[in-house]
Design a protein around this motif. Structure first.
Motif, PDB file in Angstrom:
ATOM      1  N   ALA A 103      -2.276  68.967  24.240  1.00 54.99           N
ATOM      2  CA  ALA A 103      -3.446  69.812  24.456  1.00 54.99           C
ATOM      3  C   ALA A 103      -3.092  71.297  24.581  1.00 54.99           C
ATOM      4  N   ARG A 104      -2.045  71.620  25.302  1.00 54.24           N
ATOM      5  CA  ARG A 104      -1.527  72.986  25.450  1.00 54.24           C
ATOM      6  C   ARG A 104      -2.598  74.020  25.804  1.00 54.24           C
ATOM      7  N   PRO A 105      -3.196  73.912  26.987  1.00 57.50           N
ATOM      8  CA  PRO A 105      -4.205  74.896  27.397  1.00 57.50           C
ATOM      9  C   PRO A 105      -3.595  76.262  27.743  1.00 57.50           C
ATOM     10  N   VAL A 106      -4.469  77.274  27.940  1.00 55.42           N
ATOM     11  CA  VAL A 106      -3.999  78.624  28.305  1.00 55.42           C
ATOM     12  C   VAL A 106      -4.624  79.066  29.634  1.00 55.42           C
ATOM     13  N   ASP A 107      -4.991  78.094  30.452  1.00 52.59           N
ATOM     14  CA  ASP A 107      -5.654  78.414  31.718  1.00 52.59           C
ATOM     15  C   ASP A 107      -4.814  79.311  32.624  1.00 52.59           C
ATOM     16  N   GLN A 108      -3.502  79.162  32.565  1.00 52.07           N
ATOM     17  CA  GLN A 108      -2.646  79.965  33.454  1.00 52.07           C
ATOM     18  C   GLN A 108      -2.633  81.444  33.040  1.00 52.07           C
ATOM     19  N   ASP A 136       0.646  77.455  38.099  1.00 56.15           N
ATOM     20  CA  ASP A 136       0.659  76.051  38.562  1.00 56.15           C
ATOM     21  C   ASP A 136       1.832  75.272  37.978  1.00 56.15           C
ATOM     22  N   MET A 137       2.238  75.657  36.763  1.00 56.50           N
ATOM     23  CA  MET A 137       3.408  75.021  36.149  1.00 56.50           C
ATOM     24  C   MET A 137       4.226  76.137  35.501  1.00 56.50           C
ATOM     25  N   VAL A 138       5.456  75.812  35.132  1.00 55.29           N
ATOM     26  CA  VAL A 138       6.294  76.823  34.488  1.00 55.29           C
ATOM     27  C   VAL A 138       5.810  76.980  33.049  1.00 55.29           C
ATOM     28  N   THR A 139       5.328  78.160  32.700  1.00 59.44           N
ATOM     29  CA  THR A 139       4.862  78.388  31.324  1.00 59.44           C
ATOM     30  C   THR A 139       5.558  79.613  30.724  1.00 59.44           C
ATOM     31  N   VAL A 140       6.111  79.405  29.540  1.00 61.17           N
ATOM     32  CA  VAL A 140       6.918  80.459  28.912  1.00 61.17           C
ATOM     33  C   VAL A 140       6.019  81.589  28.414  1.00 61.17           C
ATOM     34  N   THR A 141       5.084  81.280  27.515  1.00 62.90           N
ATOM     35  CA  THR A 141       4.243  82.365  26.997  1.00 62.90           C
ATOM     36  C   THR A 141       3.297  82.881  28.083  1.00 62.90           C
ATOM     37  N   GLY A 142       2.939  82.034  29.054  1.00 62.62           N
ATOM     38  CA  GLY A 142       2.118  82.501  30.184  1.00 62.62           C
ATOM     39  C   GLY A 142       2.861  83.584  30.964  1.00 62.62           C
ATOM     40  N   ARG A 162      12.134  80.895  33.209  1.00 62.55           N
ATOM     41  CA  ARG A 162      13.433  81.604  33.260  1.00 62.55           C
ATOM     42  C   ARG A 162      14.124  81.629  31.896  1.00 62.55           C
ATOM     43  N   GLU A 163      13.402  81.312  30.847  1.00 62.78           N
ATOM     44  CA  GLU A 163      13.992  81.220  29.506  1.00 62.78           C
ATOM     45  C   GLU A 163      14.662  82.543  29.100  1.00 62.78           C
ATOM     46  N   PRO A 164      15.761  82.468  28.346  1.00 61.32           N
ATOM     47  CA  PRO A 164      16.444  83.682  27.885  1.00 61.32           C
ATOM     48  C   PRO A 164      15.524  84.606  27.091  1.00 61.32           C
ATOM     49  N   THR A 185       9.323  65.626  29.413  1.00 63.08           N
ATOM     50  CA  THR A 185       8.492  65.933  30.589  1.00 63.08           C
ATOM     51  C   THR A 185       7.611  67.168  30.393  1.00 63.08           C
ATOM     52  N   ILE A 186       7.779  67.904  29.278  1.00 65.24           N
ATOM     53  CA  ILE A 186       7.020  69.152  29.103  1.00 65.24           C
ATOM     54  C   ILE A 186       5.703  68.900  28.364  1.00 65.24           C
ATOM     55  N   PHE A 187       5.789  68.193  27.247  1.00 67.18           N
ATOM     56  CA  PHE A 187       4.589  67.974  26.429  1.00 67.18           C
ATOM     57  C   PHE A 187       4.271  66.493  26.326  1.00 67.18           C
ATOM     58  N   PRO A 212      16.211  71.739  26.698  1.00 74.63           N
ATOM     59  CA  PRO A 212      14.942  72.240  26.125  1.00 74.63           C
ATOM     60  C   PRO A 212      14.154  71.181  25.351  1.00 74.63           C
ATOM     61  N   THR A 213      12.858  71.171  25.557  1.00 80.28           N
ATOM     62  CA  THR A 213      11.979  70.270  24.787  1.00 80.28           C
ATOM     63  C   THR A 213      12.098  70.552  23.289  1.00 80.28           C
ATOM     64  N   ASP A 214      12.394  71.800  22.930  1.00 84.97           N
ATOM     65  CA  ASP A 214      12.500  72.146  21.509  1.00 84.97           C
ATOM     66  C   ASP A 214      13.762  71.573  20.843  1.00 84.97           C
ATOM     67  N   ALA A 235      11.178  86.971  19.223  1.00 90.66           N
ATOM     68  CA  ALA A 235      10.533  87.968  18.360  1.00 90.66           C
ATOM     69  C   ALA A 235       9.017  87.970  18.543  1.00 90.66           C
ATOM     70  N   LEU A 236       8.421  86.801  18.713  1.00 94.21           N
ATOM     71  CA  LEU A 236       6.946  86.752  18.803  1.00 94.21           C
ATOM     72  C   LEU A 236       6.422  87.589  19.979  1.00 94.21           C
ATOM     73  N   PRO A 237       6.864  87.349  21.213  1.00 94.36           N
ATOM     74  CA  PRO A 237       6.358  88.199  22.299  1.00 94.36           C
ATOM     75  C   PRO A 237       6.793  89.653  22.173  1.00 94.36           C
TER      76      PRO A 237
HETATM   77  C1  UD1 Z   1       6.904  77.930  24.551  1.00 94.03           C
HETATM   78  C2  UD1 Z   1       7.652  77.942  23.253  1.00 94.03           C
HETATM   79  C3  UD1 Z   1       7.760  76.535  22.691  1.00 94.03           C
HETATM   80  C4  UD1 Z   1       8.371  75.602  23.731  1.00 94.03           C
HETATM   81  C5  UD1 Z   1       7.644  75.716  25.062  1.00 94.03           C
HETATM   82  C6  UD1 Z   1       8.331  74.941  26.176  1.00 94.03           C
HETATM   83  C7  UD1 Z   1       7.114  80.124  22.357  1.00 94.03           C
HETATM   84  C8  UD1 Z   1       6.383  80.918  21.338  1.00 94.03           C
HETATM   85  N1  UD1 Z   1       6.933  78.803  22.322  1.00 94.03           N
HETATM   86  O1  UD1 Z   1       5.597  77.428  24.274  1.00 94.03           O
HETATM   87  O2  UD1 Z   1       8.572  76.564  21.525  1.00 94.03           O
HETATM   88  O3  UD1 Z   1       8.282  74.268  23.276  1.00 94.03           O
HETATM   89  O4  UD1 Z   1       7.572  77.084  25.480  1.00 94.03           O
HETATM   90  O5  UD1 Z   1       9.638  75.351  26.331  1.00 94.03           O
HETATM   91  O6  UD1 Z   1       7.882  80.656  23.131  1.00 94.03           O
HETATM   92  N2  UD1 Z   1       0.398  74.788  30.170  1.00 94.03           N
HETATM   93  C9  UD1 Z   1      -0.834  74.674  30.757  1.00 94.03           C
HETATM   94  N3  UD1 Z   1      -1.594  75.802  30.929  1.00 94.03           N
HETATM   95  C10 UD1 Z   1      -1.187  77.033  30.512  1.00 94.03           C
HETATM   96  C11 UD1 Z   1       0.081  77.146  29.905  1.00 94.03           C
HETATM   97  C12 UD1 Z   1       0.868  76.003  29.739  1.00 94.03           C
HETATM   98  O7  UD1 Z   1      -1.236  73.571  31.146  1.00 94.03           O
HETATM   99  O8  UD1 Z   1      -1.925  77.994  30.679  1.00 94.03           O
HETATM  100  C13 UD1 Z   1       1.276  73.583  29.998  1.00 94.03           C
HETATM  101  C14 UD1 Z   1       1.498  73.197  28.541  1.00 94.03           C
HETATM  102  O9  UD1 Z   1       0.445  72.403  28.039  1.00 94.03           O
HETATM  103  C15 UD1 Z   1       2.819  72.465  28.609  1.00 94.03           C
HETATM  104  C16 UD1 Z   1       3.577  73.225  29.717  1.00 94.03           C
HETATM  105  O10 UD1 Z   1       2.573  73.905  30.468  1.00 94.03           O
HETATM  106  O11 UD1 Z   1       2.632  71.134  29.012  1.00 94.03           O
HETATM  107  C17 UD1 Z   1       4.583  74.227  29.232  1.00 94.03           C
HETATM  108  O12 UD1 Z   1       4.005  75.023  28.213  1.00 94.03           O
HETATM  109  P1  UD1 Z   1       4.439  76.516  27.904  1.00 94.03           P
HETATM  110  O13 UD1 Z   1       5.744  76.819  28.562  1.00 94.03           O
HETATM  111  O14 UD1 Z   1       3.298  77.419  28.186  1.00 94.03           O
HETATM  112  O15 UD1 Z   1       4.671  76.449  26.325  1.00 94.03           O
HETATM  113  P2  UD1 Z   1       4.442  77.641  25.335  1.00 94.03           P
HETATM  114  O16 UD1 Z   1       4.673  78.918  26.080  1.00 94.03           O
HETATM  115  O17 UD1 Z   1       3.177  77.462  24.598  1.00 94.03           O
END
Ligand code: UD1
Length: 416
Positions: free
Chosen positions: A120-125, A159-165, A187-189, A325-327, A302-304, A25-27
């Motif tokens: 830390a959860r950066p948004v660099d990607q 650089d890494m698999v990022t869901v919200t990225g 590849r999340e649903p 391994t994710i956080f 899933p880490t969640d 719902a969020l995205p």
């Molecule tokens: C989403 C989920 C969250 C879940 C996570 C991993 C939503 C709203 N939240 O969070 O519930 O725990 O996926 O399945 O969907 N990273 C970077 N740089 C970036 C982006 C990510 O270094 O620009 C790192 C993060 O710090 C983390 C890893 O990549 O270690 C994965 O994070 P990411 O998949 O982006 O998590 P969210 O999308 O925030």
């Protein structure tokens, strides 16, 4: 501040309905920013995180009307493409407005989310991707400021698999000039659900659900209706709650389709899991077997769901190794579980859990959303009363938690 009081020992049984997925719902609500026509969404869960996002969209000029789980958004009048710190700091997913705003308004100012309890959860990607699409992006006074007359299609590699990225860049690319390819995509649903919504709006996307997503930019998107997918993490959490109490529970409005890794572990633990088209039934033995697990991007575990399975392992027969391994720093629930009598040893990103016959109720503190869920699960089997403090974390992600648990026979109530 509200607390949750649980009297442990009830075996869960019965049936409850699963809500729409918070993380879909969020995205998807943010996708409404991409069009000047109204969007209608159903199966939207009524959660604190959703309310926060709607407030954020509202202050940008989006008109909002809600009726139960149906929400209509009209972003024709968006005049303030800014996400202020006060809102972003309470919910990191607010960063999801960045891609749609830049794509539609040519500009966005979104506060950096900063640290949070699980690392830390950066948004660099997110930033790197938008820059590759031609946006000028700077960080000024704690805000990401992105500008571009029109984004250009590009080849993006995270650089890494990022869901919200992945979601942010996929949304941005729908209105870019030309083709964008996102490699190493998540590849999340929930990404597939978002892509389905965008396609209903007129976007041209292929490959969602694989690690290469192709988006052919279009000039404009139109209004559409979309039903949010079921919440697979809420589903998994109730499956764990049923499992740990030796229960027999049916969950409706959901399916095992996106839960293979979780269901597999529950079966290893000794549960029977039957799946129908739109429902799941779980029957659990009196005592579970310990299960090892390692979190990884979808389709792996899933880490969640890591914290909930830690709670389950606390009372299982045997020893479990859990690797995160994710956080970094996502074992904050372990010390709280120890207060209930759990035997857990943490070594870096690995937790070793020695199952005990019983936990004892105590006062514990919720530290983040899924950590809180693990304390609820532990409280359901602990002897006596467990008081969970700081339950506003649970309000962020579990719709009507107390009602749903009570409907399954748990003794649980909210106290002020
Ligand atoms: C989403 C989920 C969250 C879940 C996570 C991993 C939503 C709203 N939240 O969070 O519930 O725990 O996926 O399945 O969907 N990273 C970077 N740089 C970036 C982006 C990510 O270094 O620009 C790192 C993060 O710090 C983390 C890893 O990549 O270690 C994965 O994070 P990411 O998949 O982006 O998590 P969210 O999308 O925030």
């Amino acid at each position: 501040m509200d607390k949750l009081l649980i009297a442990g020992g009830s075996r869960l049984s019965g049936e409850i309905a699963i809500s729409g997925a918070k993380n879909a719902a969020l995205p998807i609500l943010c996708a409404a920013l991409l069009t000047a026509e109204p969007m209608t969404f159903s199966n939207v869960p009524q959660l604190k995180d959703i309310a926060t996002l709607l407030a954020l969209l509202g202050q940008m000029g989006v008109e909002i009307s809600a009726d139960g789980d149906t929400v209509t958004l009209d972003a024709s009048g968006v005049d303030n493409p800014v996400a202020p710190y006060e809102m972003v700091k309470t919910m990191r997913a607010s960063i999801l407005v960045l891609g749609p705003l830049v794509a539609r308004c040519g500009e966005a100012r979104v506060s950096l989310p900063g640290g949070c309890a699980i690392g830390a959860r950066p948004v660099d990607q997110h930033i790197k991707g938008l820059q590759a699409m031609g946006a000028e992006v700077g960080v000024e006074h704690g805000y990401v400021h992105a500008r571009v007359p029109r984004l250009k299609g590009a080849r993006l590699f995270t650089d890494m698999v990022t869901v919200t990225g992945t979601e942010n860049l996929m949304m941005a690319a729908t209105l870019a000039d030309g083709e964008t390819v996102i490699e190493n995509a998540a590849r999340e649903p929930e990404i597939v659900d978002l892509a389905n919504c965008l396609v209903a709006m007129g976007a041209r996307i292929s490959g969602a659900g694989t690690d290469v997503i192709r988006i052919q930019g279009v000039d404009r998107l139109h209004g559409a209706t979309h039903r949010i997918m079921p919440d697979r993490i809420e589903t998994g959490t109730y499956l764990c709650a049923a499992a740990v109490t030796g229960g027999d529970v049916r969950l409706t409005g959901t399916s095992t389709a996106y839960l293979d890794a979780v269901v597999d572990k529950l079966m290893d633990a000794g549960c029977e899991v039957e799946s129908a088209r739109d429902a799941i039934r779980i029957k659990a033995p009196a005592r579970l077997q310990a299960v090892n697990l390692r979190t990884s991007p979808y389709p792996a575990f899933p880490t969640d769901m890591q914290a909930q399975f830690m709670a389950l392992n606390c009372v299982a027969h045997g020893v479990a190794m859990i690797r995160e391994t994710i956080f970094e720093n996502r074992f904050m629930h372990a010390v709280e579980l120890q207060r209930l009598g759990a035997m857990i040893r943490i070594d870096g990103n690995t937790a070793v859990v020695q199952g005990v016959e019983r936990l004892q109720g105590a006062t514990v503190m919720a530290t983040d959303l899924r950590a809180s869920a693990s304390l609820v699960i532990a409280g359901l089997v602990a002897e006596g009363e467990t008081m969970i403090e700081r339950i506003y974390h649970l309000d962020r992600g579990y719709e009507r938690l107390v009602e749903k648990l009570a409907a399954l026979g748990a003794s649980v109530r909210r106290v002020s």
